[in-house]
Design a protein around this motif. Structure first.
Motif, mmCIF file in Angstrom:
data_model
loop_
_atom_site.group_PDB
_atom_site.id
_atom_site.type_symbol
_atom_site.label_atom_id
_atom_site.label_comp_id
_atom_site.label_asym_id
_atom_site.label_seq_id
_atom_site.Cartn_x
_atom_site.Cartn_y
_atom_site.Cartn_z
ATOM 1 N N LYS A 293 -2.564 -3.781 13.581
ATOM 2 C CA LYS A 293 -2.513 -5.158 13.103
ATOM 3 C C LYS A 293 -3.091 -5.283 11.698
ATOM 4 C CE LYS A 293 -3.531 -9.894 14.601
ATOM 5 N NZ LYS A 293 -4.160 -10.735 15.646
ATOM 6 N N GLN A 294 -4.191 -4.590 11.428
ATOM 7 C CA GLN A 294 -4.818 -4.673 10.105
ATOM 8 C C GLN A 294 -3.884 -4.177 9.009
ATOM 9 O OE1 GLN A 294 -8.584 -2.551 9.666
ATOM 10 N NE2 GLN A 294 -8.317 -2.379 7.466
ATOM 11 N N LEU A 295 -3.268 -3.018 9.217
ATOM 12 C CA LEU A 295 -2.406 -2.441 8.188
ATOM 13 C C LEU A 295 -1.148 -3.268 7.975
ATOM 14 C CD1 LEU A 295 -2.746 1.392 8.908
ATOM 15 C CD2 LEU A 295 -3.923 0.011 7.188
ATOM 16 N N VAL A 296 -0.648 -3.879 9.048
ATOM 17 C CA VAL A 296 0.519 -4.755 8.915
ATOM 18 C C VAL A 296 0.148 -6.010 8.128
ATOM 19 C CG1 VAL A 296 2.139 -6.242 10.168
ATOM 20 C CG2 VAL A 296 1.679 -3.917 10.994
ATOM 21 N N GLU A 297 -0.965 -6.626 8.478
ATOM 22 C CA GLU A 297 -1.371 -7.866 7.819
ATOM 23 C C GLU A 297 -1.754 -7.650 6.358
ATOM 24 O OE1 GLU A 297 -4.392 -9.457 10.403
ATOM 25 O OE2 GLU A 297 -2.910 -10.495 11.648
ATOM 26 N N GLU A 298 -2.202 -6.428 6.016
ATOM 27 C CA GLU A 298 -2.530 -6.120 4.625
ATOM 28 C C GLU A 298 -1.303 -5.670 3.834
ATOM 29 O OE1 GLU A 298 -5.797 -3.429 4.294
ATOM 30 O OE2 GLU A 298 -7.167 -4.690 5.452
ATOM 31 N N GLY A 299 -0.155 -5.605 4.508
ATOM 32 C CA GLY A 299 1.085 -5.248 3.834
ATOM 33 C C GLY A 299 1.235 -3.776 3.508
ATOM 34 N N LEU A 300 0.458 -2.915 4.173
ATOM 35 C CA LEU A 300 0.513 -1.480 3.886
ATOM 36 C C LEU A 300 1.578 -0.750 4.702
ATOM 37 C CD1 LEU A 300 -3.300 -0.714 3.513
ATOM 38 C CD2 LEU A 300 -1.577 -1.038 1.721
ATOM 39 N N ILE A 301 1.931 -1.319 5.850
ATOM 40 C CA ILE A 301 3.051 -0.789 6.642
ATOM 41 C C ILE A 301 3.817 -1.970 7.225
ATOM 42 C CG2 ILE A 301 1.904 1.386 7.263
ATOM 43 C CD1 ILE A 301 1.444 0.148 10.081
ATOM 44 N N ASP A 302 5.065 -1.723 7.578
ATOM 45 C CA ASP A 302 5.843 -2.721 8.288
ATOM 46 C C ASP A 302 5.424 -2.700 9.758
ATOM 47 O OD1 ASP A 302 7.254 -3.276 5.957
ATOM 48 O OD2 ASP A 302 8.736 -1.711 6.386
ATOM 49 N N ILE A 303 5.687 -3.774 10.457
ATOM 50 C CA ILE A 303 5.224 -3.890 11.836
ATOM 51 C C ILE A 303 5.823 -2.820 12.747
ATOM 52 C CG2 ILE A 303 7.021 -5.499 12.627
ATOM 53 C CD1 ILE A 303 4.667 -6.996 14.111
ATOM 54 N N ASP A 304 7.015 -2.346 12.421
ATOM 55 C CA ASP A 304 7.662 -1.330 13.257
ATOM 56 C C ASP A 304 7.384 0.101 12.801
ATOM 57 O OD1 ASP A 304 8.918 -3.197 14.988
ATOM 58 O OD2 ASP A 304 10.436 -3.589 13.456
ATOM 59 N N SER A 305 6.521 0.237 11.809
ATOM 60 C CA SER A 305 6.247 1.568 11.242
ATOM 61 C C SER A 305 5.058 2.227 11.930
ATOM 62 C CB SER A 305 6.009 1.464 9.735
ATOM 63 O OG SER A 305 7.158 0.994 9.088
#
Length: 363
Positions: A293-305
């Protein structure tokens, strides 16, 4: 060795790997894959051609075609029994369209998918790792008598120039090259492979990585500049948790550096498919949802990555040994709710649900 697709339908022993995948371990052994310890030959004693069309690999192919399960493939079978997708199943999904092409009457073409573990060279001492897969583990392993060689670095290939000549002879048909470790980004041979592919104008080869993402430059060579020249690159970052817990599991890592490298790839190589590939264990199963959740919300990965690896050994770190399973189950259920409201793909939801089902089975 005669077959057709009708023999494959309903055959849950069948795996495509021995028809398309050449795996060389850090000991120079050509094996069925990185999981199954089924050896077809020794790259330091035989040529790629001799091994690829040898008696042992053809016997294994025949057994799979006849539906005979090999107990040494239990890594995949056990995952499937617990509801988790295995490498066997993933390979059938990815390369299933090639069945008619690569399984023909008495014809086995050259490998199209290469996974050469050139050495155990690594700059981390991950808690769940060992000397055979990381040179940094040598001193500790030596002190406990668990080292698997007399030196820290274990090299797969004795005569690299001769091996690369063989590699050059088959590279025209290669579609995918998987780099793992040790740590591939600190291996000289990795950059030599990239130079060979560029020399042969094989920019369309799918480059896949499992990397700790601790650095993007090595001995004056920028992996970013190499990746810019290839059309398809997938980088799976082996990150198990954020912050201090991640640094504790993957010893010698620095969380801030890893996050910065994620940002650099997103910015300078937007065509690179970037994902995290956590190894789920008792050490991090309670933290995997917050990492995602953190990496998705920070825009570092897509939610499906996200690609999930389920740890099978060492046994003490298996998720069956996690404390407070009820709490972990609640976290996973909450994360599944977040994924659904965030419009994650069915496949991503399934991956997280597989962890949930697996840990529930050990309650």
């Amino acid at each position: 060795m005669s077959t057709n697709t009708s023999k494959i339908e309903g055959n849950d022993a069948f795996c495509l790997m021995p028809w398309l995948h050449l795996h060389v371990s850090t000991r120079g052994l050509c094996q069925a894959c990185c999981i199954a310890p089924i050896t077809f030959g020794d790259i330091n004693k035989q040529t790629i051609g001799e091994i690829w069309n040898g008696v042992k690999i053809n016997e294994f192919r025949s057994n799979l075609l006849s539906g005979k399960k090999d107990k040494r493939c239990r890594g995949c079978y056990d995952l499937e029994d617990s509801g988790v997708k295995s490498i066997r199943q993933e390979t059938l999904e990815k390369y299933g369209y090639k069945i008619n092409d690569i399984i023909q009457d008495d014809i086995v073409s050259k490998p199209v998918y290469l996974d050469i573990r050139f050495s155990n060279v690594c700059n981390f001492r991950c808690v769940t790792c060992w000397h055979g897969a990381s040179s940094k583990w040598f001193e500790e392993a030596k002190a406990t008598g668990t080292n698997v060689a007399k030196t820290a670095i274990i090299k797969a290939i004795n005569k690299e120039d001769e091996f690369f000549q063989q590699l050059e002879s088959i590279v025209s048909g290669v579609e995918e090259f998987y780099f793992a470790g040790g740590e591939p980004l600190v291996m000289d041979q990795h950059y030599r492979v990239l130079e060979l592919l560029l020399k042969k104008e094989k920019k369309g080869v799918h480059l896949r990585y499992n990397t700790n993402l601790s650095l993007l430059d090595f001995k004056g060579k920028s992996v970013i500049e190499y990746w810019k020249q290839f059309h398809k690159v997938t980088v799976s970052a082996s990150i198990d948790a954020a912050g201090e817990l991640g640094e504790k599991i993957r010893r010698d890592s620095d969380w801030s550096t890893i996050k910065q490298n994620l940002k650099v790839i997103k910015s300078e190589c937007p065509h690179v498919q970037l994902e995290i590939a956590p190894t789920i264990s008792a050490l991090n199963v309670a933290a995997i949802t917050s990492l995602h959740k953190q990496l998705v919300e920070e825009g570092l990965i897509d939610i499906d990555s996200i690609y999930i690896n389920m740890l099978s050994r060492p046994d003490q770190f298996h998720i069956k040994n996690v404390e407070n399973k009820t709490h972990v189950i609640d976290q996973l259920r909450q994360h599944l709710g977040w994924l659904k409201t965030s419009e994650a793909s069915t496949e991503t939801i399934k991956k997280i649900n597989e962890i949930l089902v697996c840990i529930q089975s050990y309650q």
